[in-house]
Scaffold this motif. Structure first.
Motif, PDB file in Angstrom:
ATOM      1  N   ALA A  23       0.949  -0.980   0.015  1.00  5.93           N
ATOM      2  CA  ALA A  23       0.077   0.035   0.169  1.00  5.93           C
ATOM      3  C   ALA A  23       0.874   1.153   0.003  1.00  5.93           C
ATOM      4  N   ALA A  24       1.923   1.172   0.669  1.00  3.68           N
ATOM      5  CA  ALA A  24       2.843   2.388   0.862  1.00  3.68           C
ATOM      6  C   ALA A  24       3.522   2.611  -0.498  1.00  3.68           C
ATOM      7  N   ALA A  25       4.061   1.408  -1.077  1.00  4.69           N
ATOM      8  CA  ALA A  25       4.772   1.547  -2.525  1.00  4.69           C
ATOM      9  C   ALA A  25       3.808   2.008  -3.325  1.00  4.69           C
ATOM     10  N   ARG A  26       2.733   1.794  -3.409  1.00  7.45           N
ATOM     11  CA  ARG A  26       1.626   2.507  -4.407  1.00  7.45           C
ATOM     12  C   ARG A  26       1.378   3.706  -4.392  1.00  7.45           C
ATOM     13  N   GLU A  27       1.493   4.343  -3.009  1.00  7.32           N
ATOM     14  CA  GLU A  27       0.913   5.602  -2.831  1.00  7.32           C
ATOM     15  C   GLU A  27       2.191   6.458  -2.963  1.00  7.32           C
ATOM     16  N   THR A  29       5.521   6.474  -4.924  1.00  6.95           N
ATOM     17  CA  THR A  29       6.074   5.640  -6.032  1.00  6.95           C
ATOM     18  C   THR A  29       7.731   6.183  -6.064  1.00  6.95           C
ATOM     19  N   ASP A  30       8.164   7.242  -5.268  1.00  6.29           N
ATOM     20  CA  ASP A  30       9.541   7.658  -5.221  1.00  6.29           C
ATOM     21  C   ASP A  30      10.007   6.838  -4.054  1.00  6.29           C
ATOM     22  N   THR A  31       9.407   6.036  -3.408  1.00  7.60           N
ATOM     23  CA  THR A  31      10.046   5.175  -2.065  1.00  7.60           C
ATOM     24  C   THR A  31      10.383   3.692  -2.727  1.00  7.60           C
ATOM     25  N   THR A  32      11.443   3.269  -2.367  1.00  6.39           N
ATOM     26  CA  THR A  32      11.599   1.589  -2.321  1.00  6.39           C
ATOM     27  C   THR A  32      11.460   1.241  -1.189  1.00  6.39           C
ATOM     28  N   VAL A  33      10.484   0.177  -0.986  1.00  9.15           N
ATOM     29  CA  VAL A  33      10.028  -0.375   0.456  1.00  9.15           C
ATOM     30  C   VAL A  33      10.710  -1.890   0.180  1.00  9.15           C
ATOM     31  N   ILE A  34      11.638  -2.231   1.426  1.00  9.74           N
ATOM     32  CA  ILE A  34      12.159  -3.504   1.344  1.00  9.74           C
ATOM     33  C   ILE A  34      11.785  -4.325   2.141  1.00  9.74           C
ATOM     34  N   LEU A  35      11.206  -5.517   1.855  1.00  8.47           N
ATOM     35  CA  LEU A  35      10.829  -6.322   3.018  1.00  8.47           C
ATOM     36  C   LEU A  35      11.827  -7.487   3.402  1.00  8.47           C
ATOM     37  N   GLY A  52       6.766  -2.089  -8.667  1.00  8.00           N
ATOM     38  CA  GLY A  52       7.980  -2.362  -9.099  1.00  8.00           C
ATOM     39  C   GLY A  52       9.233  -1.905  -8.047  1.00  8.00           C
ATOM     40  N   ASN A  53       8.522  -0.797  -7.142  1.00  7.23           N
ATOM     41  CA  ASN A  53       9.362  -0.282  -6.036  1.00  7.23           C
ATOM     42  C   ASN A  53       9.274  -1.162  -4.714  1.00  7.23           C
ATOM     43  N   VAL A  54       9.077  -2.335  -4.788  1.00  7.59           N
ATOM     44  CA  VAL A  54       8.937  -3.326  -3.353  1.00  7.59           C
ATOM     45  C   VAL A  54       9.938  -4.377  -3.760  1.00  7.59           C
ATOM     46  N   GLU A  55      10.959  -4.410  -2.851  1.00  5.20           N
ATOM     47  CA  GLU A  55      12.007  -5.554  -3.026  1.00  5.20           C
ATOM     48  C   GLU A  55      11.955  -6.241  -1.751  1.00  5.20           C
ATOM     49  N   ILE A  56      12.643  -7.647  -2.186  1.00  7.02           N
ATOM     50  CA  ILE A  56      12.634  -8.568  -0.744  1.00  7.02           C
ATOM     51  C   ILE A  56      14.186  -8.590  -0.387  1.00  7.02           C
ATOM     52  N   ARG A  57      14.737  -8.441   0.812  1.00  8.14           N
ATOM     53  CA  ARG A  57      15.953  -8.736   1.186  1.00  8.14           C
ATOM     54  C   ARG A  57      15.942 -10.176   2.159  1.00  8.14           C
ATOM     55  N   HIS A  58      16.507 -11.155   1.852  1.00 11.74           N
ATOM     56  CA  HIS A  58      16.119 -12.602   2.481  1.00 11.74           C
ATOM     57  C   HIS A  58      17.052 -12.607   3.635  1.00 11.74           C
ATOM     58  N   ASN A 305       1.070   3.654   7.709  1.00 15.97           N
ATOM     59  CA  ASN A 305       1.342   4.901   8.087  1.00 15.97           C
ATOM     60  C   ASN A 305       2.841   5.043   8.949  1.00 15.97           C
ATOM     61  N   ALA A 306       3.487   3.993   9.226  1.00 19.45           N
ATOM     62  CA  ALA A 306       4.734   4.148   9.653  1.00 19.45           C
ATOM     63  C   ALA A 306       5.632   4.297   8.671  1.00 19.45           C
ATOM     64  N   VAL A 307       5.379   3.900   7.310  1.00 18.11           N
ATOM     65  CA  VAL A 307       6.101   4.135   6.161  1.00 18.11           C
ATOM     66  C   VAL A 307       6.061   5.943   6.031  1.00 18.11           C
ATOM     67  N   ARG A 308       4.862   6.281   6.076  1.00 17.36           N
ATOM     68  CA  ARG A 308       4.389   7.761   6.029  1.00 17.36           C
ATOM     69  C   ARG A 308       5.248   8.530   7.016  1.00 17.36           C
ATOM     70  N   GLN A 309       5.516   8.100   8.216  1.00 17.56           N
ATOM     71  CA  GLN A 309       6.253   8.795   8.979  1.00 17.56           C
ATOM     72  C   GLN A 309       7.732   8.900   8.979  1.00 17.56           C
ATOM     73  N   ALA A 310       8.003   7.369   8.396  1.00 23.24           N
ATOM     74  CA  ALA A 310       9.441   7.496   8.154  1.00 23.24           C
ATOM     75  C   ALA A 310      10.014   8.294   6.881  1.00 23.24           C
ATOM     76  N   ARG A 311       9.249   8.428   5.945  1.00 18.61           N
ATOM     77  CA  ARG A 311       9.414   9.349   4.962  1.00 18.61           C
ATOM     78  C   ARG A 311       9.567  10.663   5.362  1.00 18.61           C
TER      79      ARG A 311
END
Length: 338
Positions: A23-27, A29-35, A52-58, A305-311
């Motif tokens: 949801a954060a990545a879609r709103e 788009t200038d932010t890469t969210v890494i799970l 496209g701006n969602v990544e995974i770090r194992h 909302n946590a992603v919003r705060q971090a941004r």
């Protein structure tokens, strides 16, 4: 901007973390969210319509809710929380978010990310709900059980900067949690802290009693972690009991059920005011990197909302502002003019 999420932390992990990240990545788009977490568990959850701006770090390990914090952080080097912290430390992420073990997150912040220069102890700073819906930042609410007067001043400065940079509050009012509003009330800690706060580079408004907190007598409330955590748990327990009792009373009869329909919108608004998910996460202030703690029961909305705060914190230069503010205090450590 790159924000890491401890995908395996929290009561509803990894589903809720994935939902919030997408949801954060879609709103934004200038932010890469890494799970950060077990790739085999995460991939099926994001395989459909993945932004496209969602990544995974194992990360192969998980710090559980009942793990002993120090042992877990030291032994589980590949735990999702620890890996996310290293990413912040190494500059691979601008911030990290976790809904996992609070003690472990605090330990990870200290051992992996490290303290800001001049900070003696970091503080956990969640937003408390207030009746006007604005909320009140309180610190410390559990990262450290004890504090010195000087550490309370550091909390006050960090909290004031956070409210200004992240929430846009002009000249935040800072209060000291106490048993009375008079200057000489309280224990040895609050009596010693009062004059230091009065001369600190903040807008200090004096002592605040816990019974007044919901009325927002200040924008930042300072206390030691022991007193603050008792206040927080008391508020959470009272709110839970009241909402449960109101529901029970409204369900007693046909007439009371009709009354419930009449006040339904008002009750929903009250519930929203008291909902932690609206604030998203509590920053761990004093760490040399942006580390945010989401509630253990966070759903996707709270994570977003946590992603919003971090941004906002990253864009506003929060870390540099706190470092500058604490640095100025250190240079004037004689206490005559902070």
């Amino acid at each position: 901007m790159r924000i890491a999420i401890d995908a395996m932390g929290g009561d509803h992990a990894p589903q809720a973390n994935v939902e919030g990240a997408i949801a954060a990545a879609r709103e934004w788009t200038d932010t890469t969210v890494i799970l950060v977490g077990d790739k085999d568990r995460l991939e099926p959850l994001i395989s459909k319509d993945r932004p496209g701006n969602v990544e995974i770090r194992h990360a192969s390990e998980v710090i559980e809710a009942d793990d002993e914090p120090v042992k877990a952080v030291r032994r589980k080097k590949d735990a999702s929380m620890v890996v996310a912290g290293r990413m912040v430390k190494d500059g691979e992420a601008d911030a990290m978010i976790s809904a996992g073990n609070t003690g472990a997150l605090m330990t990870m912040g200290l051992l992996v990310v490290g303290r800001l220069k001049g900070i003696e102890r970091p503080a956990l700073a969640p937003m408390l709900p207030t009746m006007d819906g604005e909320g009140l930042l309180a610190l410390d609410l559990g990262a450290n059980m004890d504090a010195t007067p000087e550490q309370l001043v550091q909390y006050a400065v960090m909290g004031s900067i956070y409210r200004s940079k992240v929430h846009g509050v002009d000249k935040p009012r800072v209060g000291l949690l106490n048993v009375g509003t008079e200057e000489m009330k309280g224990n040895e800690l609050t009596k010693a802290a009062f004059p230091l706060l009065a001369t600190a580079p903040i807008h200090f408004v004096g002592n605040v009693e816990s019974r007044d907190v919901l009325r927002r007598p200040c924008d930042v409330l300072v206390c030691d972690g022991f007193s603050g955590n008792i206040m927080l748990k008391s508020m959470e327990g009272t709110a839970s009991v009241l909402m449960s009792e109101l529901k029970k009373q409204f369900m007693r009869s046909f007439i009371t059920k009709l009354a419930a329909l009449v006040v339904k919108n008002g009750m929903l608004q009250l519930r929203k005011k008291m909902d932690y998910a609206e604030h998203g996460a509590a920053p761990l202030l004093g760490i040399n990197g942006l580390v945010l703690k989401s509630h253990g029961s966070s759903g996707g909305h709270a994570i977003k909302n946590a992603v919003r705060q971090a941004r906002i914190a990253v864009a506003g230069g929060l870390l540099q502002s706190i470092s500058t503010g604490i640095g100025g205090m250190t240079e004037n450590s004689n206490g005559s003019e902070m």
